[in-house]
Motif scaffolding. Structure first.
Motif, short mmCIF file in Angstrom:
data_model
loop_
_atom_site.label_atom_id
_atom_site.label_comp_id
_atom_site.label_asym_id
_atom_site.label_seq_id
_atom_site.Cartn_x
_atom_site.Cartn_y
_atom_site.Cartn_z
N TRP A 1 -6.57 -2.17 -0.21
CA TRP A 1 -5.43 -3.07 -0.07
C TRP A 1 -5.66 -4.13 1.01
CZ3 TRP A 1 -4.89 0.99 -3.04
CH2 TRP A 1 -3.94 0.96 -4.06
N ARG B 1 -8.00 -0.54 -8.19
CA ARG B 1 -7.09 0.11 -7.23
C ARG B 1 -6.35 1.27 -7.89
NH1 ARG B 1 -5.72 -5.57 -6.16
NH2 ARG B 1 -6.81 -6.25 -4.26
N ALA B 2 -5.94 1.06 -9.13
CA ALA B 2 -5.23 2.11 -9.87
C ALA B 2 -6.11 3.33 -10.09
CB ALA B 2 -4.73 1.56 -11.21
N TYR C 1 0.83 -1.21 0.00
CA TYR C 1 0.00 0.00 0.00
C TYR C 1 0.86 1.26 0.00
CZ TYR C 1 -3.02 3.70 1.76
OH TYR C 1 -3.69 4.89 1.94
N LEU D 1 -6.09 5.45 -7.02
CA LEU D 1 -4.85 6.23 -6.92
C LEU D 1 -4.85 7.40 -7.91
CD1 LEU D 1 -2.28 3.29 -6.73
CD2 LEU D 1 -2.93 4.81 -4.85
N HIS E 1 -6.02 7.95 -2.47
CA HIS E 1 -5.52 6.67 -1.99
C HIS E 1 -6.56 6.14 -1.01
CE1 HIS E 1 -4.20 8.60 1.82
NE2 HIS E 1 -3.81 9.60 1.03
N HIS F 1 0.31 -4.85 -5.46
CA HIS F 1 -0.37 -5.52 -4.36
C HIS F 1 0.25 -6.87 -4.08
CE1 HIS F 1 -3.36 -7.15 -1.70
NE2 HIS F 1 -3.84 -5.93 -1.56
N ALA G 1 -0.48 0.86 -8.88
CA ALA G 1 -1.09 -0.15 -8.02
C ALA G 1 -0.27 -1.43 -7.97
CB ALA G 1 -2.50 -0.46 -8.52
N ASN H 1 -6.91 -4.91 -9.75
CA ASN H 1 -5.79 -3.98 -9.69
C ASN H 1 -6.06 -2.71 -10.50
OD1 ASN H 1 -3.55 -4.27 -8.03
ND2 ASN H 1 -2.14 -4.26 -9.77
N SER I 1 2.55 1.71 -3.33
CA SER I 1 1.58 2.15 -4.34
C SER I 1 1.21 3.62 -4.14
CB SER I 1 0.31 1.29 -4.27
OG SER I 1 0.59 -0.06 -4.52
#
Length: 326
Positions: free
Chosen positions: A257, A302-303, A16, A306, A252, A27, A25, A299, A19
């Motif tokens: 995560w 997650r990206a 985390y 971010l 974030h 993980h 991202a 992922n 990233s």
């Protein structure tokens, strides 16, 4: 805590942070905590709850033992915390306490949240026997008039009776668990009873009282549920009379995560703000959890967090995602 769970936690933390710093991202590891939904059914009609409003586009149903046990078997070596709640009233699922007992045998910390209307004498005895570690009881008023203003269709005397039952059986069975919490959702109709609920909890033998800020969907032009005490409001009033979320939305989110949510029918969604499972990233009924957790689509999500959380609708009303590592 075991060596494997501790090692997994380190993987989550460093992936985390890496990233967050690089804005890419990465993980490693598996979730340290998950929420799983025993059911979407509920006996109450709370005004800001999709379950209470019966406003879901996804189906209503009950989590089945077979799918639950398969998931827990896959994650038990690294999973530390398991909460049996997303939407709905957990005790409506008659297999709920059997599932708690199964997780207890795997040495997983278990918790749930209930409106306490089904904390009968028998259910409370079974709750203690299941090994449940934490029981959150929603009590949003100390008089029936105030309580029912938000917990529509609810009976305060049922909540108090259920609380007495769980305290009684905890004593009779000489158990230190579950840790018992009164959760008070602070809204304008009940904010005058904050001190009263602390007193009530003490009288009943409740271990802790927690005050929770209320999420409202229509807040921009004000809302009758937003409390006047700004310490308990997620929203602040602007100079032009409109309202906005207090916390700055940062790009974030620790939750992406270390945790996720699994619906009653096996859909894996990124967090508890995705109440209608619009961001389904896989289904444990058709593939392994690990495959979903490590997938390119997860992922990619997650990206996107971010890159810009403002592009994700469910993030726009979130005040929680960045608390731990903001």
């Amino acid at each position: 805590m075991t060596i494997s769970r501790f090692a997994n936690g380190l993987k989550l933390y460093f992936s985390y942070i890496f990233s967050k710093v690089t804005k890419k991202a990465f993980h490693f590891g598996l979730p340290a905590s998950i929420a799983i939904e025993p059911t979407t059914s509920c006996n109450l009609r709370c005004p800001e709850c999709p379950s209470g409003l019966r406003s879901f586009t996804r189906p209503t149903g009950m989590l089945q033992n077979k799918m639950f046990e398969k998931l827990i078997d896959e994650l038990s070596n690294t999973l530390f915390y398991l909460i049996f709640y997303f939407q709905g009233e957990p005790y409506l699922n008659t297999a709920f306490l059997d599932m708690v007992a199964y997780a207890t045998k795997k040495n997983i910390y278990t918790a749930t949240s209930t409106n306490a209307h089904y904390l009968t004498d028998e259910n409370c005895k079974k709750t203690i026997a299941s090994g449940l570690n934490r029981l959150i009881i929603s009590i949003d008023g100390t008089t029936q008039e105030t309580y029912q203003s938000y917990r529509i269709g609810g009976k305060l005397n049922k909540v108090i009776e259920g609380t007495k039952n769980i305290v009684k059986w905890r004593k009779e069975m000489k158990s230190s668990t579950p840790h018992l919490i009164f959760q008070f959702l602070v809204v304008r109709p009940n904010e005058h009873q904050i001190n009263d609920v602390i007193k009530l909890a003490d009288e009943l033998g409740v271990d802790e009282v927690r005050f929770k800020t209320a999420q409202v969907y229509d807040y921009k032009n004000g809302n009758e549920l937003i409390p006047e005490n700004t310490a308990y409001a997620r929203y602040s009033k602007n100079n032009d009379g409109t309202y906005s979320i207090k916390n700055k939305m940062l790009n974030h989110c620790w939750k992406m995560w270390h945790s996720c949510v699994v619906t009653w029918d096996g859909k894996v969604v990124p967090c508890c703000f995705d109440k209608d499972a619009e961001h389904t990233l896989g289904e444990v009924s058709v593939s392994s959890f690990k495959t979903i957790w490590k997938s390119a689509s997860y992922n990619k999500f997650r990206a996107s967090v971010l890159r810009s959380r403002t592009e994700i609708e469910m993030c726009k009303n979130c005040t929680e995602g960045t608390k731990v590592f903001a």
